[in-house]
Write a protein that holds these residues in place. Structure first.
Motif, PDB file in Angstrom:
ATOM      1  N   ARG A  41       0.817  -1.222   0.000  1.00 54.39           N
ATOM      2  CA  ARG A  41       0.000   0.000   0.000  1.00 54.39           C
ATOM      3  C   ARG A  41       0.853   1.276   0.000  1.00 54.39           C
ATOM      4  NH1 ARG A  41      -3.932  -2.716  -1.263  1.00 54.39           N
ATOM      5  NH2 ARG A  41      -4.955  -4.159   0.109  1.00 54.39           N
ATOM      6  N   ARG A  87       0.350   4.371  -2.523  1.00 61.11           N
ATOM      7  CA  ARG A  87       0.141   5.747  -2.037  1.00 61.11           C
ATOM      8  C   ARG A  87       1.167   6.696  -2.638  1.00 61.11           C
ATOM      9  NH1 ARG A  87      -1.079   3.451   2.776  1.00 61.11           N
ATOM     10  NH2 ARG A  87       1.039   3.658   3.517  1.00 61.11           N
ATOM     11  N   TYR A 120       0.148   7.394  -6.128  1.00 66.49           N
ATOM     12  CA  TYR A 120      -1.269   7.741  -6.310  1.00 66.49           C
ATOM     13  C   TYR A 120      -1.930   6.761  -7.277  1.00 66.49           C
ATOM     14  CZ  TYR A 120       0.146  11.974  -3.973  1.00 66.49           C
ATOM     15  OH  TYR A 120       0.657  12.856  -3.071  1.00 66.49           O
ATOM     16  N   THR A 134      -4.401   3.377  -7.570  1.00 70.33           N
ATOM     17  CA  THR A 134      -5.396   2.601  -6.828  1.00 70.33           C
ATOM     18  C   THR A 134      -5.122   1.114  -7.024  1.00 70.33           C
ATOM     19  OG1 THR A 134      -6.994   2.439  -8.626  1.00 70.33           O
ATOM     20  CG2 THR A 134      -7.137   4.397  -7.201  1.00 70.33           C
ATOM     21  N   GLU A 135      -5.684   0.315  -6.127  1.00 68.29           N
ATOM     22  CA  GLU A 135      -5.540  -1.131  -6.235  1.00 68.29           C
ATOM     23  C   GLU A 135      -6.175  -1.627  -7.532  1.00 68.29           C
ATOM     24  OE1 GLU A 135      -6.909  -5.063  -3.759  1.00 68.29           O
ATOM     25  OE2 GLU A 135      -6.282  -3.283  -2.615  1.00 68.29           O
ATOM     26  N   ASP A 136      -7.322  -1.070  -7.902  1.00 66.00           N
ATOM     27  CA  ASP A 136      -7.983  -1.469  -9.148  1.00 66.00           C
ATOM     28  C   ASP A 136      -7.110  -1.163 -10.363  1.00 66.00           C
ATOM     29  OD1 ASP A 136     -10.212  -2.442  -7.834  1.00 66.00           O
ATOM     30  OD2 ASP A 136     -11.353  -0.578  -8.059  1.00 66.00           O
ATOM     31  N   GLU A 137      -6.443  -0.003 -10.364  1.00 65.90           N
ATOM     32  CA  GLU A 137      -5.547   0.332 -11.475  1.00 65.90           C
ATOM     33  C   GLU A 137      -4.378  -0.645 -11.548  1.00 65.90           C
ATOM     34  OE1 GLU A 137      -6.131   5.170 -11.759  1.00 65.90           O
ATOM     35  OE2 GLU A 137      -4.818   4.351 -10.193  1.00 65.90           O
TER      36      GLU A 137
END
Length: 172
Positions: free
Chosen positions: A117, A121, A124, A126-129
């Motif tokens: 994570r 962060r 920038y 996301t987990e989906d990306e």
């Protein structure tokens, strides 16, 4: 024709002059960029984007035939921008210290099947990306990933684990 429309469509230079300016600027920029040694435009870095933006602005002023910008001054500005681009590229090539300053380092996003994570962060992302990028790389399960990094050019590179048996079914 309304006055506002006439003011927008008014040409303060002859069409022939505008064609000549466009032709000269096109070939000047083309030759300067070829001399700069740019071969691959598919991976555009921050420095390359800055050069494109500055060249576009300088060339635009010369193309527009504004009072404060002549064709020769536009070519001079473009040549200066390309000159500095060449110098910066060469310095980055020959000096690891300069290269570290010019290019962001890679960031670890996945370690042994676990999403980090902190790396997401920092970028920038996301987990989906991230999962979409992994799928695009042919990864069906996070357990298949030994390491995944976001590289200096923004691409995500994946180092797969080597399994003795078959990996588990996709979990996402």
């Amino acid at each position: 024709m309304p006055a506002e429309l006439a003011a927008i469509l008014y040409l303060d230079s002859s069409p022939l002059e505008m064609v000549l300016r466009g032709t000269v600027m096109y070939w000047a920029i083309f030759i300067l960029l070829r001399l700069a040694g740019r071969r691959d435009l598919g991976t555009v870095g921050v420095a390359d984007l800055v050069v494109v933006m500055l060249v576009a602005d300088a060339a635009g002023n010369a193309l527009a035939s504004s009072d404060d910008s002549t064709l020769l001054s536009g070519i001079t500005v473009v040549a200066t921008i390309v000159f500095w681009s060449i110098i910066v590229d060469r310095l980055g090539y020959y000096s690891p210290r300069v290269r570290r300053w010019l290019e962001p380092g890679q960031v670890l996003l996945v370690k042994d099947g676990e999403i980090l994570r902190a790396g997401l962060r920092k970028e920038y992302l996301t987990e989906d990306e991230l999962l979409a990028e992994l799928r695009a790389a042919g990864v069906g399960d996070l357990d298949e990933v030994h390491r995944a990094y976001i590289e200096a050019d923004g691409r995500i590179s994946v180092i797969r684990r080597h399994f003795v048996g078959k990996p588990k079914r996709p979990t996402y």
